[in-house]
Design an enzyme around this catalytic site. Sequence first.
Site, short mmCIF file in Angstrom:
data_model
loop_
_atom_site.label_atom_id
_atom_site.label_comp_id
_atom_site.label_asym_id
_atom_site.label_seq_id
_atom_site.Cartn_x
_atom_site.Cartn_y
_atom_site.Cartn_z
CG HIS A 95 46.15 45.87 41.22
ND1 HIS A 95 46.58 45.78 42.46
CD2 HIS A 95 44.78 44.94 41.69
CE1 HIS A 95 46.05 45.19 43.39
NE2 HIS A 95 44.70 44.70 42.80
CG ASP B 223 40.45 46.24 46.45
OD1 ASP B 223 39.50 46.41 45.67
OD2 ASP B 223 41.43 45.39 46.49
CG HIS C 18 43.76 42.38 46.43
ND1 HIS C 18 42.14 42.12 46.43
CD2 HIS C 18 44.24 41.05 47.00
CE1 HIS C 18 41.87 40.77 46.55
NE2 HIS C 18 43.02 40.22 47.09
CG ASP D 246 38.61 43.19 47.38
OD1 ASP D 246 38.32 44.33 48.28
OD2 ASP D 246 39.45 42.96 46.70
#
Length: 351
Positions: free
Chosen positions: A162, A198, A200, A287
Amino acid sequence: MIVYFPPLHARHAPPCEIFRGERVPCFETPERAAIVHEALRQRGHALREPDRDSSPFLARVHTPPYLAFLETAWARWLALDADNAGRQPFPSVWPVRSLRSDVEPGNFIAQLGLYSFDNGTPISAGTWLAAKQAADAAVSAVACLGAGEVGVFSAGRPPGHHAGRDFMGGYCFLNHAAVAAEALREAGCRRVAILDVDYHHGNGTQSLFYDRADVLFVSIHGDPRSEYPFYLGHADETGSGAGAGFNLNLPLPAGSSVADWFSALDVALARIAGFRPEALVVSLGLDTYAGDPISRFALQAADFRQLGRCLRRQNLPTAFILEGGYAVAALGVNAAGVLDGFEESCPGGPA
């Protein structure tokens, strides 16, 4: 498989974060890496400490003012008030839309807002040391690929995908996958692919390579219309300028089935094969596991082993970079599953 494990990771240990407006214990904890370390040790993987300096590549990925801020942030926080040693700094204002971001304010909390895009990424006394050594681990992994290894795992934390050129967020401070890609380019790879699995979207990684044709970014993630980071990761984001066509987002609805996830993986791997990269960087978020507390996909432990098999079939030197995954008890099993699946078809790999 050789695994680079940064011993300083535990220096980053903030006690709490802001989640949905409340102060809660951090989801991203030192225990995550410790669980992975123990699971891989038990599986017989070769654990090493980072032995390369990532500084030259950090300078390519991030801006000098941002790096300087991260390196000095905790000392400056303490300089404001000695009692700050027992407090956590959080941003309270951000330079959105018509506000200016080209002038660094003198106020520390305002700087914190300038260099972050959320208030859920807490800094602690050892944040810089942990993040820097995780970047060192990524560069060390790339060096092993250059020495002939087929796959290497960088098991550092905090995660990185991120983080952008001059901002942190989503528990991420330095973008380790981007650092690995730059190190591969420096080592002579003309084309590098980054696959982000991931839950996200890796908004930071996308932004870093969005206008480049030498690094392909492909991401499978939760639909940003409902899932963090919300403001990037849509299917119509395909690159710009020289990078037009070299960014592929495959957003899936929250709750998507395992079959749908692997169908998206097939699309991702076909695009990577068409790019003809000389190396692959995998932002290995775990995740996507069904039991993850802040994500909503359905993968089970056996599916991570299948992911490893799929990646091995690409027949590319592969650097795995640990990203998210917050079902801590299952994290080691799932990480080991990916590596085991990857090594099944490698000479000398586990059965």
